[in-house]
Design a protein around this motif. Sequence first.
Motif, mmCIF file in Angstrom:
data_model
loop_
_atom_site.group_PDB
_atom_site.id
_atom_site.type_symbol
_atom_site.label_atom_id
_atom_site.label_comp_id
_atom_site.label_asym_id
_atom_site.label_seq_id
_atom_site.Cartn_x
_atom_site.Cartn_y
_atom_site.Cartn_z
ATOM 1 N N GLY A 38 19.635 20.718 40.587
ATOM 2 C CA GLY A 38 20.054 20.199 39.238
ATOM 3 C C GLY A 38 18.725 19.748 38.397
ATOM 4 O O GLY A 38 18.938 19.938 37.384
ATOM 5 N N ASN A 39 17.849 19.353 39.090
ATOM 6 C CA ASN A 39 16.750 18.612 38.562
ATOM 7 C C ASN A 39 15.894 19.831 37.712
ATOM 8 O O ASN A 39 15.098 19.486 36.665
ATOM 9 N N PHE A 40 15.716 20.898 38.402
ATOM 10 C CA PHE A 40 15.282 21.981 37.932
ATOM 11 C C PHE A 40 15.673 23.346 38.524
ATOM 12 O O PHE A 40 16.526 24.112 37.675
ATOM 13 N N PHE A 41 15.880 23.721 39.495
ATOM 14 C CA PHE A 41 16.722 24.644 40.018
ATOM 15 C C PHE A 41 18.191 24.360 39.966
ATOM 16 O O PHE A 41 18.600 23.073 40.308
ATOM 17 N N PRO A 42 18.967 25.306 39.438
ATOM 18 C CA PRO A 42 20.370 24.958 39.760
ATOM 19 C C PRO A 42 21.056 24.639 40.930
ATOM 20 O O PRO A 42 20.319 25.132 42.034
ATOM 21 N N VAL A 43 22.070 23.893 40.874
ATOM 22 C CA VAL A 43 22.773 23.249 42.072
ATOM 23 C C VAL A 43 22.973 24.520 43.217
ATOM 24 O O VAL A 43 23.631 25.497 42.544
ATOM 25 N N GLY A 44 22.495 24.467 44.141
ATOM 26 C CA GLY A 44 22.914 25.442 45.423
ATOM 27 C C GLY A 44 22.038 26.899 45.021
ATOM 28 O O GLY A 44 22.400 27.737 45.751
ATOM 29 N N TRP A 45 20.972 26.705 44.225
ATOM 30 C CA TRP A 45 20.323 27.920 44.126
ATOM 31 C C TRP A 45 19.469 28.289 45.258
ATOM 32 O O TRP A 45 18.966 27.562 46.087
ATOM 33 N N PRO A 46 19.503 29.436 45.983
ATOM 34 C CA PRO A 46 18.848 29.886 47.172
ATOM 35 C C PRO A 46 17.421 29.654 47.063
ATOM 36 O O PRO A 46 16.803 29.944 46.024
ATOM 37 N N LYS A 47 16.848 29.176 48.189
ATOM 38 C CA LYS A 47 15.492 28.929 48.175
ATOM 39 C C LYS A 47 14.514 30.249 48.354
ATOM 40 O O LYS A 47 13.357 30.028 47.520
ATOM 41 N N THR A 48 15.059 31.009 48.789
ATOM 42 C CA THR A 48 14.247 32.414 48.793
ATOM 43 C C THR A 48 14.080 32.914 47.195
ATOM 44 O O THR A 48 13.450 33.901 47.269
ATOM 45 N N LYS A 49 15.020 32.527 46.185
ATOM 46 C CA LYS A 49 14.769 33.022 45.127
ATOM 47 C C LYS A 49 14.430 31.875 44.037
ATOM 48 O O LYS A 49 14.323 32.064 42.782
ATOM 49 N N GLU A 50 13.611 30.824 44.436
ATOM 50 C CA GLU A 50 13.085 29.679 43.453
ATOM 51 C C GLU A 50 11.992 30.240 42.863
ATOM 52 O O GLU A 50 11.804 29.804 41.514
ATOM 53 N N LEU A 51 10.980 31.215 43.395
ATOM 54 C CA LEU A 51 9.572 31.723 42.438
ATOM 55 C C LEU A 51 10.333 32.528 41.390
ATOM 56 O O LEU A 51 9.883 32.476 40.276
#
Length: 286
Positions: A38-51
């Motif tokens: 939640g600080n930048f990526f949504p809560v629970g966002w998959p690491k493989t889709k961070e880019l």
Amino acid sequence: MHTLSLLPDAVTPSSSTSGAPRIRVGIGGWVFEPWRDGNFFPVGWPKTKELAYASSKLSAIEINSTYYSDQRPSTFAKWHDDTPPGFMFSLKANRFTTNRRVLAEAGGSVEKFLASGLLELKDKLGPIVWQFAPSKRFDAADFGAFLKLLPRELGGRPLRHALDVRHESFRCPEYLDLARSMGMATVFTEADDYPPLPDLTADFAYCRFMRTASEQPEGCEPEVLDGLAKSVATWRDGQEPTGLPKVEAGPPPAELAHPRDVFFYFISGAKERNPAAAQALLSRLG
């Protein structure tokens, strides 16, 4: 302390037109634990889709991992495919190209880095950043020999080079003349630890801002972000912000006094706040 963002008399930028040079704003990398949940990526966002997520919110990312080790062509290709059209990556050249006593002997390392597959980024390949140690002094002959090792194109694709020099000895007209003769930009680092070099030496500008603060939700105070927006837009429109700690007085050479691309990265500082700062600046730029 030199502060790019606090320029009360910065030139008011003109409106950008379609097809005009662009301002690209981003951060260093996209893998950082405090950006999750939640600080930048949504809560629970998959690491493989961070880019994919980061590139949907920003317009550029500076890659630091290429400084420490060469990447595979398939990795560059995946970075290309995981990001939207118009996105760009700046790549730090491998440290073995620049961290050496005699720069003129770096030919093999430069060739190895350039052959590592970075052309797989295609039209998303932005400037290549050549970072030098803070202890590396300016030696006109040796540094000039090194710059001659950097090709202007690779596989038919033009290359843009940004020189991240970090010793006070580079704050001299001789260095600026050399960089301009090769058409290579000088990184303007906004920080306490490195000397400022805001003088333009190429047809694009490259800035690394290291002053974000953890107590600011957007990394900087609103008036600082307002000043940054005016300054980078002024650069884009072919002018220069006033009040910069330049080596040379007066306007840039006539051949550089035209609209230009600007690459602006929030790096280091309060790193947990850098994505918020980049998004806040992009919002002000429209």
